[in-house]
Each structure stands twice: as C-alpha cells, then as structure tokens.
Design an enzyme around this catalytic site. Structure first.
Site, PDB file in Angstrom:
ATOM      1  CG  ASP A   1      -0.364 -10.405  -8.714  1.00  0.00           C
ATOM      2  OD1 ASP A   1      -0.650  -9.192  -8.611  1.00  0.00           O
ATOM      3  OD2 ASP A   1       0.490 -10.950  -7.983  1.00  0.00           O
TER       4      ASP A   1
ATOM      5  CG  ASP B   1      -7.496  -8.312  -4.490  1.00  0.00           C
ATOM      6  OD1 ASP B   1      -7.313  -8.180  -3.271  1.00  0.00           O
ATOM      7  OD2 ASP B   1      -6.869  -7.664  -5.356  1.00  0.00           O
TER       8      ASP B   1
ATOM      9  CD  GLU C   1      -5.621  -5.681  -1.950  1.00  0.00           C
ATOM     10  OE1 GLU C   1      -4.694  -4.991  -1.471  1.00  0.00           O
ATOM     11  OE2 GLU C   1      -5.537  -6.325  -3.020  1.00  0.00           O
TER      12      GLU C   1
END
Length: 280
Positions: A79, A168, A170
């Site tokens: 990534d 994503d 987090e």
C-alpha cells in the site's frame, strides 16, 4: 519534501508575533496526547499527510518476523500514499508483489497528487489494484466522505483487476485517537460511509483497522463483519486477535519496513482467489 517546502513558504514573511503564536499552537497540538503525530520537521502533521498504518507502530509496536509467504495460500501486496512519490512498480512486480492499494483521498479536503502514477502504474505492470480513503470523522460526515472518495478515484469496476475501495479507519494522527466521537457515534459514522459507498459502487467496502483501535473507538462493535471484508494491521509474526465481528481476515498489513516500499501486506488466498475477490 513537499510538506517541508510548504512549511518554509508559510514561515517566510511572518512577523515574530505570528511565528510565536504558530509555534505555541503547534506545541499545544503536539503535546495534547500521544495520539498526535509529528511530521519530519518536528511540527504537527499537516492535514492530508496521513497514510495507512500511521499509528500502528506508535500504539501497537512490532514483534517477531512474519513467516515466509506461501503463494498457494497468500498473495503479497503493498500500500502506498503520497510520501512514497513515484513508485518503481516493475521492481515490486519482479519481487513478487501482485496487488496494490493507493491512497486516493482524505476527509473531503485532500487528493493524492501521485495517485495517477501509483494507481495506473501498478495496473500497467499487471497488478490487481485498488484505492483507499483515510477517514477523518471529525471533519465531515461518513456519507460525504464516501462521495468524495468515489468522485476522486475510489470507484470500482468489474474487470477482475480492480479491488473494492477501502475505508482506512484508525488512530487520528492530528489529535484525539477516536476523533472526539463516542463508540456509538463512531459506529454510526462508519455505517454512513459504508452505506453510501455501497449505493454508489455496488460493492461493499473493505475496512482497514487495528484490533486495539477498534476496541477503543467502536466499543468492540461486531456488526460489520458479516458483510465488509477485513484488512487488519498488525506488525508481528502472526495476525493475532481480530476485531470484533470477524472470524477471518481478507488482508493483513504485516510490516512497515518491507523491501522497496515499506508497507507490505498479504491477501489471505492465492492469486486466483485475489482476482475472484476483485471481480466481486
């Protein structure tokens, strides 16, 4: 380097009082808690510069060395985001990397300036590729951020080489780990994003997260595991305990110190299964 140049251009021409006020503000942001992440200049991270796994080392650390990848059961991936710049995709392909995710967007205010080279370049060498959105639930609603993502590179097509988009979600690199939201508020935000992404693309988005963050910020919510594939972050010899709601993972970000590009991942299946997953 772009962030450094931008910082220097902002400094030039300011009065001493402005410089002092800016430095004080940056200091307050930086010491507001262990969640704050600094950029290479030592100041608070600028909006847009976050990337997948930015808080994993700081919060979960690293332990052990992952076992060698078995191509019969796992497929190597990578990534990338803007801080990698132009990527040597041929070198990664020759090293065994077969899939890639590129950061497309963050919040409703940022698009990756290297997106075309990273997203198209991985495809051009034969990789299966997709894009991800770095969520900032304190800046805009989930549905609005899903729209921004889809409109700026986060779409999906049934061609066997395009992976579903990734949320994503987090640690907040700009402040409070949970973006100032309660567990129920965070779950609601995630639900809004996933629902809008599904309505726009026809695919269920992948959720990228770490087990410890998920426990802290969603209260171990288990309601997404039956539908949304999991991409778990853990830099260790095993994937460890998964977030609540998932009994298996689809992808595992296992290191931030991989060859060529730091962030390396494994798809939990063969290359044939990877292409079937991309196809939906």
């Amino acid at each position: 380097m772009d962030s450094v140049r931008n910082s220097m251009s902002r400094i030039r021409g300011r009065s001493p009082r402005c410089l002092f006020t800016g430095a004080l503000t940056g200091l307050l942001l930086y010491v507001s808690g262990p969640q704050a992440v600094s950029d290479p200049t030592g100041g608070p991270l600028e909006r847009g510069n976050a990337y997948m796994g930015i808080g994993v080392l700081a919060h979960d650390g690293t332990s052990g060395t992952p076992p060698p990848v078995s191509r019969a059961t796992q497929t190597e991936g990578v990534d990338v985001a803007s801080h990698q710049g132009d990527v040597d995709w041929r070198k990664l392909w020759d090293g065994g990397t077969r899939w890639a995710y590129t950061k497309a967007t963050e919040g409703t205010y940022y698009t990756n300036p290297y997106f075309a080279q990273q997203y198209d370049g991985s495809y051009d060498v034969g990789m299966v590729r997709g894009s991800y959105h770095f969520a900032t639930p304190d800046t805009a609603g989930g549905a609005a951020q899903a729209d921004y993502f889809v409109d700026h590179g986060g779409g999906w097509s049934k061609d066997g080489k395009t992976l579903p988009g990734v949320l994503d979600i987090e640690w907040n690199p700009y402040g409070d780990s949970c973006y100032g939201k309660s567990a129920s508020g965070m779950v609601g935000w995630i639900r809004d994003f996933l629902g809008r992404y599904k309505s726009r693309t026809g695919r269920d988005a992948v959720i990228y997260t770490a087990t410890s963050w998920w426990s802290e910020c969603t209260g171990d919510y288990a309601g997404f595991g039956a539908v949304n594939p999991l991409w778990v972050a853990r830099y260790a010899s095993t994937v460890g305990t998964l977030p609540a709601g998932w009994s298996v993972y689809t992808m595992w970000q296992y290191t931030s110190t991989g060859p060529q590009v730091g962030d390396h991942d494994r798809f939990n299946g063969s290359q044939d299964r990877l292409r079937a997953f991309a196809d939906g």
